[in-house]
Design a protein around this motif. Structure first.
Motif, PDB file in Angstrom:
ATOM      1  N   ALA A   1      37.065  59.405  20.709  1.00  0.00           N
ATOM      2  CA  ALA A   1      38.294  58.721  20.768  1.00  0.00           C
ATOM      3  C   ALA A   1      38.673  57.840  19.764  1.00  0.00           C
ATOM      4  CB  ALA A   1      38.005  57.807  22.224  1.00  0.00           C
ATOM      5  N   PRO A   2      37.800  56.954  19.169  1.00  0.00           N
ATOM      6  CA  PRO A   2      38.521  55.977  17.954  1.00  0.00           C
ATOM      7  C   PRO A   2      39.170  56.672  17.031  1.00  0.00           C
ATOM      8  CG  PRO A   2      36.271  55.261  18.350  1.00  0.00           C
ATOM      9  CD  PRO A   2      36.452  56.804  19.136  1.00  0.00           C
ATOM     10  N   PHE A   3      39.096  57.879  16.825  1.00  0.00           N
ATOM     11  CA  PHE A   3      39.736  58.825  15.746  1.00  0.00           C
ATOM     12  C   PHE A   3      41.171  58.901  16.401  1.00  0.00           C
ATOM     13  CE2 PHE A   3      41.778  62.651  14.208  1.00  0.00           C
ATOM     14  CZ  PHE A   3      41.535  62.269  12.753  1.00  0.00           C
ATOM     15  N   ASP A   4      41.457  59.457  17.511  1.00  0.00           N
ATOM     16  CA  ASP A   4      42.680  60.058  18.016  1.00  0.00           C
ATOM     17  C   ASP A   4      43.436  58.659  18.623  1.00  0.00           C
ATOM     18  OD1 ASP A   4      42.403  63.207  18.704  1.00  0.00           O
ATOM     19  OD2 ASP A   4      40.502  62.149  18.898  1.00  0.00           O
ATOM     20  N   ILE A   5      42.872  57.894  19.029  1.00  0.00           N
ATOM     21  CA  ILE A   5      43.421  56.434  19.317  1.00  0.00           C
ATOM     22  C   ILE A   5      44.159  55.680  18.419  1.00  0.00           C
ATOM     23  CG2 ILE A   5      43.179  54.332  20.558  1.00  0.00           C
ATOM     24  CD1 ILE A   5      43.070  56.489  22.556  1.00  0.00           C
ATOM     25  N   GLY A   6      43.383  55.668  17.433  1.00  0.00           N
ATOM     26  CA  GLY A   6      43.864  55.110  15.962  1.00  0.00           C
ATOM     27  C   GLY A   6      44.976  55.912  15.469  1.00  0.00           C
TER      28      GLY A   6
END
Length: 236
Positions: free
Chosen positions: A91-96
């Motif tokens: 999730a941190p990748f896409d949310i970023g």
């Protein structure tokens, strides 16, 4: 509960270096069932695509030239995910990337639109420490067909991840009583079921073996859910 399983493809790995989203795909889960409601766009990033990224997803800049910009679909996207729990692998990748795109438009971050974000990669690492936990590995582990996944694609990966998530969380679901089905969804039908007179029901007591098996299953759910088994809430 309404949940959106989401995935993106990008021009590169670092949104802080100006990389952009080039594909976004999401599928809806409502009460643990996949619906036909989904969201999917290819996007013109208005910049070059890294060779390494293109080797992963196979999307060329030529293909994207006539596709909409993120700004053109941002409002529709936010309406699609609003109020839902997002389910994302890493999730941190896409949310970023999503927040970087929204910030360019002076729009609110995704966390303020959705009720929660669940990272299935983190969930898998906690459940299977030391093992491979990418999407292909999880498909193999849960016997989910990913034969069409020759390249990464946002919508296909979201559909596959939805199946993986349902499989990963199936333990607690197995004890839930379904109150509705496809042919009987009205509130009136639920009330009708619940008002059946108990005087005409035969009561069968559980055997000691059945009680022991039930307690063992609750203990397993308690372990898998890290102490959040609702059936044990009043006992702990």
């Amino acid at each position: 509960m309404r949940q959106i399983v989401l995935d993106t493809e990008t021009t590169g790995l670092e949104h802080k270096l100006g990389h952009r989203i080039i594909e976004i795909g999401g599928v809806e889960i409502n009460n643990r069932r996949l619906t036909s409601h989904h969201f999917h766009y290819y996007l013109n990033p208005e910049r070059e695509i890294d060779e390494g990224a293109q080797a992963v997803h196979g999307i060329s800049l030529d293909f994207l030239q006539d596709k909409p910009r993120f700004a053109e679909i941002a409002a529709e996207f936010l309406d699609f995910v609003r109020g839902a729990e997002l389910i994302i692998h890493n999730a941190p990748f896409d949310i970023g990337f999503l927040n970087a795109e929204l910030a360019r438009l002076d729009m609110e971050p995704i966390e303020s639109v959705c009720c929660a974000v669940l990272d299935t990669l983190r969930m898998a690492k906690e459940r299977f420490p030391g093992k491979r936990n990418n999407l292909d590995a999880l498909c193999e582990r849960y016997a989910i067909d990913n034969s069409k996944r020759t390249l990464h694609g946002a919508l296909l990966d979201a559909e596959i991840l939805a199946e993986v998530y349902i499989a990963m969380t199936r333990g607690q679901e197995s004890l839930l009583m379904e109150l509705t089905d496809d042919s009987n969804t009205g509130q009136g039908h639920i009330e009708e079921r619940l008002t059946i007179s108990a005087h005409h029901q035969r009561v069968l007591r559980a055997s000691p073996e059945e009680i022991a098996e039930h307690e063992a299953l609750l203990a397993e759910i308690q372990k898998e859910s890290k102490g959040k088994c609702v059936w044990l809430a009043d006992l702990t």
